[in-house]
Write an enzyme that holds these catalytic residues in place. Structure first.
Site: not given
Ligand code: CTP
Length: 418
Positions: A225, A294, A304, A322-324, A344, A358, A362
């Protein structure tokens, strides 16, 4: 403008507003860097009074430093411009700090013994030791630096209360390569700004994630991203300035490591999770600024992926990463508050509602909301601090300024909670 007026002037920007620095140059080829340092200090709002030894004048002229500092340079203890003929007293009494850059091996030895046979050493000895700090930026050949005498002198100078800013490593003017070069002016500036910053995070171990992650599809392609990592790097810098020991786990970005920060480079979300879980054991504050992908491709091809001539794009399947932040926040240390977690939120709309939802999802006490498209890659941002009590805006400012405000906020919350 008086010192007080400068400090209160909202349009006067810079990291050293109203600070008066006496910049002392002793003899060494690194004197050429002192010219740039002088300029950099002034750009940050400081006033600079230059004092040079006779040896320094062999390397750079007083004219150059007078022009850059906008003040006559002092080189002699017999300077009749001073009404009382006591330049060493007058100059040291008005300083917020004395910075010797470059500090030669010989000048270090002189300082150590309290010698006072030229203006600069005399002024250092005569300074009010409790109120005027002495900062030293050594500069010398690698053998001179490694010599037990220099190392001994340095340790003793530290014990006597001086702050040694360290040295750089690399190619030296003598043709040799090693430790002992004077730090570059931007590095010295970062250290000086940190020196003057109140140590509100002293004793804290701060862990920061920053940048994007990169999720490989095959050996040459992947998804990522637009996160530049600037906010996370600014947070790491601000935390170190505030006296914390800082570890920065960084995704693929092209930013220099802030001074005094330990950096661990990672690529994927899974790599980031592993590094964070290892470091989180010792951390007391976790700040998750990274824009973690995500999803990752369900499998990464070893070779390749080639076009097969059918005109059909390959079918890619994705797996959720995984959501760190949630993993850390919901670990026993996160839940107990021994590890204060800050998240954040990059949103595109309904910032407050999304950020609050959020935060609860979390399980973090503080979440920092921002509008993703308005921040990625930019040097400035605007933030919304969201906690159990509600929300508070931090107005648009540079990311470093926002990072410093956030660090102050975290420090006061830790103080209240512990
Ligand atoms: N985060 C994380 N691990 C992930 C995803 C996000 O640690 N796999 C962290 C980020 O570093 C940030 C916070 O969680 O501190 C929120 O990230 P964000 O991308 O805004 O939220 P998501 O959880 O991805 O939710 P969504 O994309 O649905 O808004």
């Amino acid at each position: 403008m008086t010192k007080q007026a400068i400090e209160q002037d909202p349009v006067h920007v810079g990291d050293l507003p109203g600070k008066h620095i006496v910049l002392g140059l002793s003899g060494g080829i690194a004197c050429y860097k002192a010219a740039e340092l002088c300029r950099a200090l002034i750009k940050q709002g400081a006033t600079v009074q230059v004092v040079m030894t006779e040896a320094a004048e062999q390397f750079i002229t007083a004219v150059t430093l007078q022009a850059l500092s906008g003040r006559p340079v002092y080189t002699s203890q017999w300077d009749s411009r001073e009404a009382n003929n006591m330049a060493h007293i007058n100059l040291s009494r008005e300083a917020d700090a004395i910075l010797i850059a470059p500090c030669s091996a010989d000048f270090m030895a002189k300082l150590l013994h309290g010698r006072a046979d030229d203006l600069l050493s005399l002024m250092c000895l005569a300074r009010p030791i409790a109120t005027v700090p002495l900062l030293i930026a050594p500069a010398m050949n690698r053998e001179m630096w490694a010599h037990p005498a220099t190392q001994r002198n340095m340790a003793q100078l530290s014990a006597d209360g001086a702050t040694i800013l360290g040295v750089g490593s690399g190619f030296q003017a003598c043709g040799e390569t090693g430790d002992g070069r004077m730090l570059e002016p931007p590095e010295l500036l970062e250290d000086i700004v940190a020196f003057f910053t109140p140590k509100v995070l002293a004793g804290q171990q701060v862990l920061v994630t920053a940048g994007p992650t990169y999720e490989a599809m095959d050996p040459v392609r992947g998804i990522t991203n637009l996160s530049s990592g600037k906010m996370g790097f600014a947070v790491a810098r601000a935390a170190r300035e505030a006296g914390a020991e800082v570890t920065l786990v960084a995704g693929p970005v092209s930013l220099g490591t802030p001074r005094g920060v330990k950096r661990i480079d990672v690529k994927s979300a899974q790599n980031m999770l592993e590094a964070v879980m290892q470091q989180a054991q010792a951390a007391t504050v976790f700040i998750a600024t990274a824009a973690v992908a995500d999803w990752r491709p369900a499998s990464s091809a070893e070779r390749k992926i080639k076009k097969d001539g059918s005109g059909q794009a390959p079918q890619l399947a994705f797996t959720e990463n995984p959501d760190i932040l949630a993993t850390v926040a919901q670990s026993p240390r996160g839940v107990s508050g021994a590890l204060f977690c800050v998240g954040f939120a990059a949103e595109s709309h309904d910032l407050e509602d999304n950020a609050q939802a959020k935060r609860l999802r979390k399980g973090v006490p503080l979440l920092v909301g921002n509008i993703g498209p308005a921040t990625f890659g930019r040097d400035d941002n605007a933030l919304l601090l969201v906690d159990a009590q509600g929300s508070r805006e931090l107005a648009r400012a540079s990311k470093l300024s926002l990072a410093r405000q956030l660090v102050a906020e975290i420090a006061s919350r830790i103080k209240q909670a512990r």
